[in-house]
Write a protein that holds these residues in place. Structure first.
Motif, PDB file in Angstrom:
ATOM      1  N   GLU A   1     -28.506 -11.321  35.793  1.00  0.00           N
ATOM      2  CA  GLU A   1     -27.341 -10.900  34.984  1.00  0.00           C
ATOM      3  C   GLU A   1     -28.577  -9.431  34.291  1.00  0.00           C
ATOM      4  O   GLU A   1     -27.791  -8.291  34.233  1.00  0.00           O
ATOM      5  CB  GLU A   1     -27.064 -11.199  33.602  1.00  0.00           C
ATOM      6  CG  GLU A   1     -26.138 -11.087  32.717  1.00  0.00           C
ATOM      7  CD  GLU A   1     -25.715 -11.617  31.279  1.00  0.00           C
ATOM      8  OE1 GLU A   1     -27.092 -11.714  30.612  1.00  0.00           O
ATOM      9  OE2 GLU A   1     -25.007 -10.910  30.575  1.00  0.00           O
TER      10      GLU A   1
ATOM     11  N   HIS B   1     -17.140  -7.017  34.780  1.00  0.00           N
ATOM     12  CA  HIS B   1     -17.910  -8.284  35.506  1.00  0.00           C
ATOM     13  C   HIS B   1     -16.665  -8.945  35.224  1.00  0.00           C
ATOM     14  O   HIS B   1     -17.151 -10.313  35.766  1.00  0.00           O
ATOM     15  CB  HIS B   1     -19.142  -8.022  35.140  1.00  0.00           C
ATOM     16  CG  HIS B   1     -20.830  -7.172  35.853  1.00  0.00           C
ATOM     17  ND1 HIS B   1     -21.599  -6.994  35.697  1.00  0.00           N
ATOM     18  CD2 HIS B   1     -19.980  -6.316  36.836  1.00  0.00           C
ATOM     19  CE1 HIS B   1     -22.447  -6.249  36.544  1.00  0.00           C
ATOM     20  NE2 HIS B   1     -21.225  -6.153  37.349  1.00  0.00           N
ATOM     21  N   LYS B   2     -16.557  -9.507  33.683  1.00  0.00           N
ATOM     22  CA  LYS B   2     -15.917 -10.490  33.444  1.00  0.00           C
ATOM     23  C   LYS B   2     -14.864 -10.749  33.936  1.00  0.00           C
ATOM     24  O   LYS B   2     -14.019 -11.973  33.868  1.00  0.00           O
ATOM     25  CB  LYS B   2     -15.212 -10.359  31.831  1.00  0.00           C
ATOM     26  CG  LYS B   2     -15.846 -11.572  30.964  1.00  0.00           C
ATOM     27  CD  LYS B   2     -15.793 -11.375  29.119  1.00  0.00           C
ATOM     28  CE  LYS B   2     -16.922 -12.164  28.516  1.00  0.00           C
ATOM     29  NZ  LYS B   2     -17.167 -10.750  27.454  1.00  0.00           N
TER      30      LYS B   2
ATOM     31  N   ARG C   1     -19.719  -4.300  31.291  1.00  0.00           N
ATOM     32  CA  ARG C   1     -19.767  -5.967  30.527  1.00  0.00           C
ATOM     33  C   ARG C   1     -18.615  -6.377  31.271  1.00  0.00           C
ATOM     34  O   ARG C   1     -18.023  -7.597  32.305  1.00  0.00           O
ATOM     35  CB  ARG C   1     -20.191  -6.052  29.306  1.00  0.00           C
ATOM     36  CG  ARG C   1     -20.445  -7.536  29.268  1.00  0.00           C
ATOM     37  CD  ARG C   1     -20.897  -7.668  27.679  1.00  0.00           C
ATOM     38  NE  ARG C   1     -22.524  -7.209  28.034  1.00  0.00           N
ATOM     39  CZ  ARG C   1     -23.178  -6.998  26.707  1.00  0.00           C
ATOM     40  NH1 ARG C   1     -22.878  -6.707  25.428  1.00  0.00           N
ATOM     41  NH2 ARG C   1     -24.340  -6.290  26.019  1.00  0.00           N
ATOM     42  N   ALA C   2     -17.403  -5.382  30.459  1.00  0.00           N
ATOM     43  CA  ALA C   2     -15.820  -5.985  31.240  1.00  0.00           C
ATOM     44  C   ALA C   2     -15.712  -6.165  32.476  1.00  0.00           C
ATOM     45  O   ALA C   2     -14.782  -7.168  32.697  1.00  0.00           O
ATOM     46  CB  ALA C   2     -15.206  -4.637  30.542  1.00  0.00           C
TER      47      ALA C   2
ATOM     48  N   GLY D   1     -14.348 -12.040  36.968  1.00  0.00           N
ATOM     49  CA  GLY D   1     -15.131 -13.400  37.052  1.00  0.00           C
ATOM     50  C   GLY D   1     -16.601 -14.119  37.068  1.00  0.00           C
ATOM     51  O   GLY D   1     -16.469 -14.841  37.566  1.00  0.00           O
TER      52      GLY D   1
ATOM     53  N   TYR E   1     -26.779  -5.594  35.257  1.00  0.00           N
ATOM     54  CA  TYR E   1     -26.221  -4.605  34.491  1.00  0.00           C
ATOM     55  C   TYR E   1     -26.643  -3.020  34.629  1.00  0.00           C
ATOM     56  O   TYR E   1     -26.553  -2.465  34.576  1.00  0.00           O
ATOM     57  CB  TYR E   1     -26.558  -4.939  33.295  1.00  0.00           C
ATOM     58  CG  TYR E   1     -24.897  -6.062  32.341  1.00  0.00           C
ATOM     59  CD1 TYR E   1     -23.593  -5.919  32.710  1.00  0.00           C
ATOM     60  CD2 TYR E   1     -25.864  -6.683  31.451  1.00  0.00           C
ATOM     61  CE1 TYR E   1     -23.006  -6.835  32.539  1.00  0.00           C
ATOM     62  CE2 TYR E   1     -24.771  -7.877  30.564  1.00  0.00           C
ATOM     63  CZ  TYR E   1     -23.556  -7.601  32.258  1.00  0.00           C
ATOM     64  OH  TYR E   1     -22.576  -8.685  31.185  1.00  0.00           O
TER      65      TYR E   1
ATOM     66  N   GLY F   1     -18.451 -13.994  34.819  1.00  0.00           N
ATOM     67  CA  GLY F   1     -18.821 -15.352  33.792  1.00  0.00           C
ATOM     68  C   GLY F   1     -19.572 -14.945  32.246  1.00  0.00           C
ATOM     69  O   GLY F   1     -21.138 -14.299  33.157  1.00  0.00           O
ATOM     70  N   GLU F   2     -19.881 -15.965  31.568  1.00  0.00           N
ATOM     71  CA  GLU F   2     -21.511 -15.199  31.102  1.00  0.00           C
ATOM     72  C   GLU F   2     -22.834 -16.982  31.557  1.00  0.00           C
ATOM     73  O   GLU F   2     -22.357 -17.231  32.610  1.00  0.00           O
ATOM     74  CB  GLU F   2     -21.327 -16.668  30.161  1.00  0.00           C
ATOM     75  CG  GLU F   2     -20.338 -15.930  28.857  1.00  0.00           C
ATOM     76  CD  GLU F   2     -20.642 -14.631  28.304  1.00  0.00           C
ATOM     77  OE1 GLU F   2     -21.573 -14.443  27.986  1.00  0.00           O
ATOM     78  OE2 GLU F   2     -20.196 -13.763  27.967  1.00  0.00           O
TER      79      GLU F   2
END
Lengths: 259, 203
Positions: free
Chosen positions: A190, A173-174, A170-171, A177, A194, A179-180
């Protein structure tokens, strides 16, 4: 969270896991034949009391778990009232043009309580059984091949690692960029984003563990020694007698009150 | 060389770890499912049931040996119990029947064919077994045949789409990462790729 109950030294924790498993299955098969609401109610109250008294699990905790489950059991009542196989003759009242019959409500209550009996027995097993003891008992008493037993225990130990890894993915991917997610479609993508890296790393880890196990001489042979030997004890005899007593008294109650 | 059809430790542990992941997901799915069933009733539940047949189909598709589907589903059910399922007993019985259902589909093709229609059939047989089990366990004989028929229909659709098609998609995506190169599915894909490369080199 569950470990404090699984590891404590109350009576139920000392009963052999295989014994508890067999009794749980017996109760489930017995319940299949029951369609009155009183028998499951008696069993449910009895089981909850047994877990509280002989398993040392606080009543509040038990009810907290059973509460969300009762939502599921309530659905049995309304489905039986709206879509019964044969509509009963004792009409209580009508909703619109649909009559609500006492018989259907009672069967709905019975089926709902039945699902709660299943749940309470599952809790009895899960809350009082240490997972390692359960696997060892399966290997030593139920002829589960050690290859599968220990392979499964190794995989079970990965669960906390999976959680850690999910946070990492998750980190990562964040930071790139991604994002949510917005909307259902993005959320679906999403999940795939994952699950593939998670499963891939799970497979890699499993391969490494298997190689390590084999290189240390694990060959899955049945003629092995055990560090922990699970014994049969007096507790198992008492527990077995208790189950027999429950079945006998349920039988008597059902005959006398012709349920 | 030992029996080629028997599972080796590497395959067992990999199968176990995939099933453990799904065991945890199954458990989360139950909460979601019970929420849906509380509102929509058994038909809404039917649409979700295919998800519980994913572990056996995924593992069988990857390893392609007899007995994989049944064992994978039993491990997933076992994980649910170890992690702390509220419904351990039923989960165990369901795990057995669902795994058996999927296994029968692969056995019908002598464990030789793992194409999409076979996977979908496995998913449908898995959900069908799951329907039969819940029918007896939760007394669905008391409902009108209309609602049980609708339920069976949605469960079969869910088995074909979620379990069959969904598992194939995941497995194919995993093959691309290269982690499956030591397993039946990875080997098949690699030989296909090499053949294609050879043709394009000479062509």
């Amino acid at each position: 969270m569950l470990e404090q109950y699984q590891m404590s030294s109350h009576f139920l924790q000392q009963v052999n896991p295989t014994m508890k498993l067999v009794s749980m299955l017996l109760i489930i098969f017995y319940m299949i034949t029951v369609f009155d609401p009183y028998t499951p109610l008696i069993l449910l109250v009895l089981t909850v009391c047994v877990i509280r008294l002989f398993g040392g699990v606080p009543l509040k905790f038990l009810l907290l778990i059973l509460l969300p489950f009762s939502l599921f059991s309530i659905s049995f009542i309304w489905i039986n009232v709206v879509f019964p196989d044969t509509r009963g003759t004792t009409i209580l009242f009508s909703i619109g043009s649909m009559p609500v019959a006492l018989e259907n409500v009672l069967i709905g209550v019975s089926l709902g309580l039945r699902s709660l009996v299943f749940a309470s027995w599952s809790l009895l097993f899960v809350l009082t059984t240490d997972p390692t003891r359960f696997m060892l008992s399966l290997i030593q008493h139920c002829k589960l091949p050690p290859r599968f037993g220990y392979g499964m225990m190794a995989a079970y130990r990965f669960i906390p690692l999976f959680k850690q890894e999910l946070n990492q993915v998750r980190a990562a991917h964040k930071i790139r960029g991604l994002g949510e997610p917005r909307g259902i479609k993005e959320r679906f993508i999403e999940i795939k984003r994952y699950s593939i890296p998670l499963l891939a790393s799970a497979i890699r880890k499993a391969e490494r563990v298997a190689i390590a196990m084999e290189s240390k001489g694990f060959d899955g042979n049945r003629n092995r020694t055990y560090y922990h030997v699970i014994h049969w004890s007096k507790a198992d005899l008492t527990f077995g007698m208790g189950i027999l007593f429950v079945f006998a008294s349920l039988y008597l109650i059902r005959v006398n009150f012709s349920l | 060389m030992k029996n080629k059809k028997a599972l080796n430790l590497r395959e067992i542990v990999v199968m176990a770890s995939i099933s453990v992941v799904f065991g945890v997901l199954y458990l989360l799915w139950i909460f979601f499912g019970q929420f849906i069933q509380g509102i929509l009733g058994p038909v809404g539940w039917g649409l979700l049931t295919g998800f519980w047949i994913m572990a056996p189909i995924l593992c069988a598709y990857i390893i392609q040996k007899p007995g994989v589907a049944l064992t994978a589903e039993l491990i997933a059910a076992g994980t649910e119990i170890l992690v702390g399922s509220v419904n351990a007993g039923v989960v165990l019985i369901l795990g057995f029947t669902q795994g058996l259902g999927a296994e029968i589909a692969f056995a019908l093709f002598f464990y030789r064919s793992y194409r999409l229609p076979v996977l979908m059939l496995a998913g449908m047989l898995g959900t069908f077994a799951s329907f039969l089990t819940t029918y007896f366990l939760y007394g669905y004989s008391q409902y009108s045949p209309l609602i049980t028929g609708l339920m069976l229909g949605t469960m079969l659709i869910s088995g074909a789409l979620l379990a069959g098609w969904g598992s194939k998609n995941i497995a194919d995506a995993l093959t691309k990462t290269g982690v499956l190169d030591n397993f039946a599915l990875g080997k098949i894909r690699r030989t296909q790729r090499m053949k294609k490369d050879a043709i394009s080199e000479h062509g």
